[in-house]
Design an enzyme around this catalytic site. Structure first.
Site, PDB file in Angstrom:
ATOM      1  N   SER A 175      61.740 -43.284  55.856  1.00  0.00           N
ATOM      2  CA  SER A 175      63.191 -43.432  55.864  1.00  0.00           C
ATOM      3  C   SER A 175      63.700 -43.368  54.425  1.00  0.00           C
ATOM      4  O   SER A 175      62.926 -43.568  53.479  1.00  0.00           O
ATOM      5  CB  SER A 175      63.575 -44.789  56.486  1.00  0.00           C
ATOM      6  OG  SER A 175      64.932 -45.105  56.276  1.00  0.00           O
ATOM      7  N   TYR A 188      63.687 -53.785  58.540  1.00  0.00           N
ATOM      8  CA  TYR A 188      63.555 -52.332  58.626  1.00  0.00           C
ATOM      9  C   TYR A 188      63.199 -51.743  57.258  1.00  0.00           C
ATOM     10  O   TYR A 188      62.277 -50.928  57.140  1.00  0.00           O
ATOM     11  CB  TYR A 188      64.857 -51.726  59.151  1.00  0.00           C
ATOM     12  CG  TYR A 188      64.796 -50.232  59.381  1.00  0.00           C
ATOM     13  CD1 TYR A 188      64.297 -49.717  60.577  1.00  0.00           C
ATOM     14  CD2 TYR A 188      65.224 -49.330  58.404  1.00  0.00           C
ATOM     15  CE1 TYR A 188      64.235 -48.347  60.799  1.00  0.00           C
ATOM     16  CE2 TYR A 188      65.155 -47.963  58.613  1.00  0.00           C
ATOM     17  CZ  TYR A 188      64.662 -47.476  59.812  1.00  0.00           C
ATOM     18  OH  TYR A 188      64.599 -46.121  60.018  1.00  0.00           O
TER      19      TYR A 188
END
Length: 255
Positions: free
Chosen positions: A147, A160
């Protein structure tokens, strides 16, 4: 050899996690179009629609369901895939989850589930695939979905961000160990893509505007935008590429 032959996956078996929709479904269909047989996984439900789409297009695919939030989920999924296909040559660790809350309000339960799904299960599946690939002496490909938050801290997503930072480092660690075994381990860091994980951001008028203003391409990514990078890192074309984190972000990280 025609250069396009280096992007063929004939005779290969790929396992794509989180393939019921979105990025995983697009990746699975791209690998199938390149000739791979594809096991498609869903976390809450079997990725039946993705498998059916692949079969309808002339490919071979089977759908599986396993909760990667459970510590036993990865082993269950890998065992079922091996039983159905006999081997795993390509592993795409795409499954992921997110919990949005201020750090002071993030529960331990949410933290542990995000870490389990996004990082621990990635290690578990990579370990299982690595053992299989090394045992057969066949080499292989592992592609992790990282990410932009592998590089940046983000806002209100502490678990996350931590998990995706870990994915980037795990990618490099495994690449270092397994390069002599002809196993290439790489990651893709998607930018802001229009998926279920980003629905809240897309619906927030202010955040949506801020995000689009920051992306040089001026738009959200679509799942198909990730397919080419995934195919490259899964194919012989990338045999001398390992330990990398490739950004597919419309220019976000370069701005």
């Amino acid at each position: 050899m025609n250069i396009l032959d280096l992007f063929r996956l004939d005779g290969k078996v790929a396992l794509v996690t989180g393939a019921a929709s979105g990025l995983g479904a697009a990746i699975a269909q791209a690998l199938a179009q390149a000739g791979a047989e594809v096991a498609v996984h869903g976390n809450r439900r079997a990725a039946t629609e993705t498998a059916e789409a692949i079969v309808a297009a002339g490919g071979k695919s089977s759908a599986f369901q396993a909760d990667l939030g459970d510590k036993l989920g990865a082993e269950k999924l890998f065992s079922e895939t091996k039983a159905a296909f006999g081997q795993v040559d390509i592993l795409i660790n795409n499954a992921g989850t997110i919990a949005r809350a201020d750090a002071v309000d993030t529960t331990l339960e949410d933290w542990e589930r995000v870490i389990q799904v996004n990082l621990t299960s990635v290690f578990q599946l990579s370990q299982l695939a690595g053992r299989d690939m090394i045992g057969r002496g066949a080499g292989g490909k592992i592609v992790n979905i990282a990410s932009l938050l592998s590089f940046q801290g983000g806002i209100r997503v502490p678990a996350y961000s931590s998990s995706k930072g870990g994915v980037a480092q795990l990618t490099k660690a495994l690449a270092n160990e397994w390069a002599p075994k002809n196993i290439q381990v790489n990651a893709i860091a998607p930018g802001y893509f229009a998926t279920t994980n980003t629905e809240a951001l897309q619906a927030d008028e202010t955040r949506n505007r801020q995000i689009l203003e920051r992306i040089p391409a001026g738009r959200w990514g679509q799942p198909v935008d990730l397919a080419g990078a995934a195919l490259f890192l899964s194919a012989p074309a990338s045999n001398y590429v390992t330990g990398t984190v490739v950004t597919v972000d419309g220019g976000w990280m370069g701005r």
